[in-house]
Design a protein around this motif. Structure first.
Motif, PDB file in Angstrom:
ATOM      1  N   PRO A  17     -21.345  16.770  11.570  1.00 21.51           N
ATOM      2  CA  PRO A  17     -20.963  15.375  11.844  1.00 21.51           C
ATOM      3  C   PRO A  17     -20.598  14.571  10.597  1.00 21.51           C
ATOM      4  N   LEU A  18     -21.057  14.996   9.422  1.00 24.95           N
ATOM      5  CA  LEU A  18     -20.803  14.184   8.223  1.00 24.95           C
ATOM      6  C   LEU A  18     -19.326  14.145   7.793  1.00 24.95           C
ATOM      7  N   PRO A  19     -18.657  15.307   7.692  1.00 19.08           N
ATOM      8  CA  PRO A  19     -17.228  15.224   7.357  1.00 19.08           C
ATOM      9  C   PRO A  19     -16.455  14.398   8.368  1.00 19.08           C
ATOM     10  N   GLU A  20     -16.866  14.534   9.626  1.00 18.29           N
ATOM     11  CA  GLU A  20     -16.206  13.772  10.685  1.00 18.29           C
ATOM     12  C   GLU A  20     -16.436  12.265  10.487  1.00 18.29           C
ATOM     13  N   ALA A  21     -17.674  11.918  10.142  1.00 14.93           N
ATOM     14  CA  ALA A  21     -18.007  10.498   9.911  1.00 14.93           C
ATOM     15  C   ALA A  21     -17.219   9.963   8.716  1.00 14.93           C
ATOM     16  N   LEU A  22     -17.141  10.761   7.664  1.00 16.25           N
ATOM     17  CA  LEU A  22     -16.391  10.322   6.473  1.00 16.25           C
ATOM     18  C   LEU A  22     -14.924  10.081   6.815  1.00 16.25           C
ATOM     19  N   HIS A  23     -14.384  10.985   7.611  1.00 16.14           N
ATOM     20  CA  HIS A  23     -12.987  10.844   8.037  1.00 16.14           C
ATOM     21  C   HIS A  23     -12.805   9.522   8.795  1.00 16.14           C
ATOM     22  N   ARG A  24     -13.773   9.255   9.670  1.00 16.26           N
ATOM     23  CA  ARG A  24     -13.725   8.017  10.475  1.00 16.26           C
ATOM     24  C   ARG A  24     -13.843   6.793   9.558  1.00 16.26           C
ATOM     25  N   TYR A  25     -14.706   6.855   8.559  1.00 15.07           N
ATOM     26  CA  TYR A  25     -14.895   5.736   7.623  1.00 15.07           C
ATOM     27  C   TYR A  25     -13.611   5.475   6.831  1.00 15.07           C
ATOM     28  N   ARG A  26     -12.967   6.570   6.414  1.00 17.89           N
ATOM     29  CA  ARG A  26     -11.718   6.402   5.662  1.00 17.89           C
ATOM     30  C   ARG A  26     -10.667   5.720   6.532  1.00 17.89           C
ATOM     31  N   GLU A  27     -10.580   6.185   7.792  1.00 25.06           N
ATOM     32  CA  GLU A  27      -9.603   5.583   8.703  1.00 25.06           C
ATOM     33  C   GLU A  27      -9.882   4.100   8.893  1.00 25.06           C
ATOM     34  N   GLU A  28     -11.171   3.778   9.048  1.00 26.61           N
ATOM     35  CA  GLU A  28     -11.557   2.372   9.263  1.00 26.61           C
ATOM     36  C   GLU A  28     -11.206   1.529   8.033  1.00 26.61           C
ATOM     37  N   PHE A  29     -11.479   2.085   6.863  1.00 24.06           N
ATOM     38  CA  PHE A  29     -11.177   1.376   5.612  1.00 24.06           C
ATOM     39  C   PHE A  29      -9.682   1.125   5.498  1.00 24.06           C
ATOM     40  N   MET A  30      -8.909   2.177   5.742  1.00 26.22           N
ATOM     41  CA  MET A  30      -7.461   2.038   5.571  1.00 26.22           C
ATOM     42  C   MET A  30      -6.848   1.156   6.652  1.00 26.22           C
ATOM     43  N   GLU A  31      -7.465   1.159   7.814  1.00 23.65           N
ATOM     44  CA  GLU A  31      -6.973   0.288   8.881  1.00 23.65           C
ATOM     45  C   GLU A  31      -7.146  -1.172   8.466  1.00 23.65           C
ATOM     46  N   ALA A  32      -8.255  -1.446   7.795  1.00 23.73           N
ATOM     47  CA  ALA A  32      -8.525  -2.820   7.357  1.00 23.73           C
ATOM     48  C   ALA A  32      -7.733  -3.184   6.098  1.00 23.73           C
ATOM     49  N   LEU A  33      -7.571  -2.232   5.204  1.00 24.14           N
ATOM     50  CA  LEU A  33      -7.033  -2.575   3.877  1.00 24.14           C
ATOM     51  C   LEU A  33      -5.819  -1.747   3.447  1.00 24.14           C
ATOM     52  N   GLY A  34      -5.232  -1.053   4.371  1.00 22.62           N
ATOM     53  CA  GLY A  34      -4.138  -0.164   3.953  1.00 22.62           C
ATOM     54  C   GLY A  34      -2.749  -0.710   4.197  1.00 22.62           C
ATOM     55  N   GLY A  35      -2.652  -2.002   4.487  1.00 24.61           N
ATOM     56  CA  GLY A  35      -1.348  -2.611   4.787  1.00 24.61           C
ATOM     57  C   GLY A  35      -0.367  -2.501   3.636  1.00 24.61           C
ATOM     58  N   PRO A  36       0.906  -2.825   3.889  1.00 28.54           N
ATOM     59  CA  PRO A  36       1.943  -2.619   2.868  1.00 28.54           C
ATOM     60  C   PRO A  36       1.726  -3.416   1.579  1.00 28.54           C
ATOM     61  N   ASP A  37       1.072  -4.599   1.670  1.00 21.57           N
ATOM     62  CA  ASP A  37       0.864  -5.369   0.434  1.00 21.57           C
ATOM     63  C   ASP A  37      -0.541  -5.160  -0.139  1.00 21.57           C
ATOM     64  N   SER A  38      -1.192  -4.099   0.330  1.00 27.07           N
ATOM     65  CA  SER A  38      -2.557  -3.834  -0.125  1.00 27.07           C
ATOM     66  C   SER A  38      -2.543  -2.972  -1.386  1.00 27.07           C
ATOM     67  N   PRO A  39      -3.493  -3.195  -2.287  1.00 26.65           N
ATOM     68  CA  PRO A  39      -3.567  -2.334  -3.478  1.00 26.65           C
ATOM     69  C   PRO A  39      -3.971  -0.909  -3.134  1.00 26.65           C
ATOM     70  N   TYR A  40      -4.527  -0.718  -1.926  1.00 19.59           N
ATOM     71  CA  TYR A  40      -4.968   0.625  -1.515  1.00 19.59           C
ATOM     72  C   TYR A  40      -3.867   1.372  -0.749  1.00 19.59           C
TER      73      TYR A  40
END
Lengths: 128, 286
Positions: free
Chosen positions: B46-69
């Motif tokens: 479950p941990l790799p899966e959770a990490l994958h989910r966390y990354r998706e959540e992070f990028m969903e919040a902060l991955g927009g075109p004008d984002s530094p990420y």
């Protein structure tokens, strides 16, 4: 800027401890550094010479860092400006980028982090 | 600023991730998301899966075109393979700031602390089960959060619940607070629009000059920056009753530097027990 010239860095932060920490670390890495705790003095120095890189705090008495950034970019568009701030907000970060900042670094930071950013800014200046 | 998030697959880690996203949104920090597997992970772990989910959540919040990420920078990097050889692979990096996702194998607290040192982290953020003396990670009843708080060289933010912070109650003694710890308080006050109350701890008879001087010095530091701050002194022997006055909307901050009175007076396991018993989130400053 030629490859045998030292890259010049201006530091502006009203907290003397920040200048005291940054200046020797950058000098040790081979940069020519001048530091200022008052924006007026830093601005005056800019009328005398150009720097390759300027590192500025945002929240200061007198001219704030955002105005300083604007002035530097207006006078020397090719100077790379790095903003460091203890009061980071999304708005200030975005505004900095709109004004052409090279990077935005929130405090606290380790010396290694700021040195990495300075190196990247230097590489950009040298490749220009 | 460099933030290390350490999490498992349970809900408190999701709360902590929300805090990471909030901080990253304002500070544009370099962020590493880390999980630690006790043994080599399998595809069903479950941990790799959770990490994958966390990354998706992070990028969903902060991955927009004008984002530094925003991941628009392609680079070739050498990656170590398990058999000792290396492979050059093409990776996509953030335009200005990094989001790294890492999985380590071994003992959770040891690996988290080791990653923090390797990464040069300024702040470790992790969640844990709520107060009442637990403060654990559910996976194998792990006390990793307590151990990380007790042993990290940098500041640690321990998230126990998903609540806004209205006040930072910062307890300090006569020893020097590091510049980094003051800057960390600054950032959190700015981000939360919170109030600051400084509590100077004294021992053996009230206002010792050193404690008083230090309280004034730190109070002035924030005052000079235009931050309203209230201050008070409290006997160390009444420390626990001071803590009982704080509410769920407080973030309790403790300076626990190497020479801190709190460190000298209380054994390390006391810190671990204290952060366990504390009902709200805790920021340990170093």
């Amino acid at each position: 800027m030629t490859s045998d010239q030292k890259t010049t860095v201006l530091i502006l932060d009203d907290e003397p401890i920040v200048c005291k920490r940054l200046k020797p670390a950058l000098e040790k890495s081979g940069y020519e550094v001048e530091s200022f705790t008052r924006s007026r003095e830093a601005m005056h120095r800019l009328t005398e010479r150009q720097f390759d890189i300027a590192i500025t705090d945002l929240k200061m008495d007198g001219m704030d860092g955002m105005a300083f950034l604007t002035e530097v970019k207006k006078r020397y568009p090719e100077t790379e400006v790095i903003v460091i701030t203890g009061f980071a907000t999304m708005e200030t970060a975005k505004e900095s980028y709109q004004k052409g900042v090279f990077d935005f670094v929130a405090k606290p930071f380790k010396l290694g982090e700021i040195l990495e950013v300075v190196k990247k800014a230097e590489a950009k200046r040298r490749s220009a | 600023m460099r933030i290390l998030f350490a999490g498992d697959e349970h809900p408190y880690s999701a709360y902590a991730l929300k805090k990471v996203i909030e901080l990253a949104w304002h500070t544009w920090a370099d962020v590493t998301l880390l999980s630690v597997c006790p043994t080599q992970p399998s595809s069903r772990d479950p941990l790799p899966e959770a990490l994958h989910r966390y990354r998706e959540e992070f990028m969903e919040a902060l991955g927009g075109p004008d984002s530094p990420y925003a991941q628009e920078r392609w680079e070739y990097e050498w990656m170590a393979l398990r058999n000792g050889s290396w492979e050059e692979v093409q990776v996509r990096r953030g335009i200005k700031k990094e989001l790294r996702v890492r999985l380590r194998v071994g003992n959770a607290d040891t690996e988290i602390l080791s990653e923090a040192v390797r990464d040069g982290s300024d702040l470790i953020i992790l969640g844990c089960s709520g107060g009442g003396g637990s403060c654990m990670w559910d996976s194998a009843a792990s006390t990793a959060p307590q151990k990380v708080v007790g042993n990290a060289a940098c500041s640690v933010l321990l998230i126990k619940e998903d609540r806004p912070v209205k006040r930072i109650l910062a307890c300090m003694d006569q020893t020097t607070a590091s510049q980094e710890s003051l800057e960390m308080i600054n950032q959190l006050l700015t981000i939360h629009g919170a109030q600051l109350e400084l509590v100077g701890l004294t021992k053996d008879g009230g206002a010792r000059p050193e404690a008083y001087t230090q309280l004034i010095r730190i109070g002035d530091y924030f005052g000079d920056k235009g931050i309203p701050v209230s201050t008070r002194l409290a006997e160390q022997s009444k420390f626990e009753s001071v803590l009982s006055t704080h509410t769920g909307d407080d973030l309790l901050a403790l300076w626990m530097g190497k020479k801190s009175l709190l460190t000298l007076l209380f054994p390390r396991d006391w810190v671990e027990k204290f952060v366990s018993a504390c009902p709200s989130s805790v920021l340990v400053l170093r």
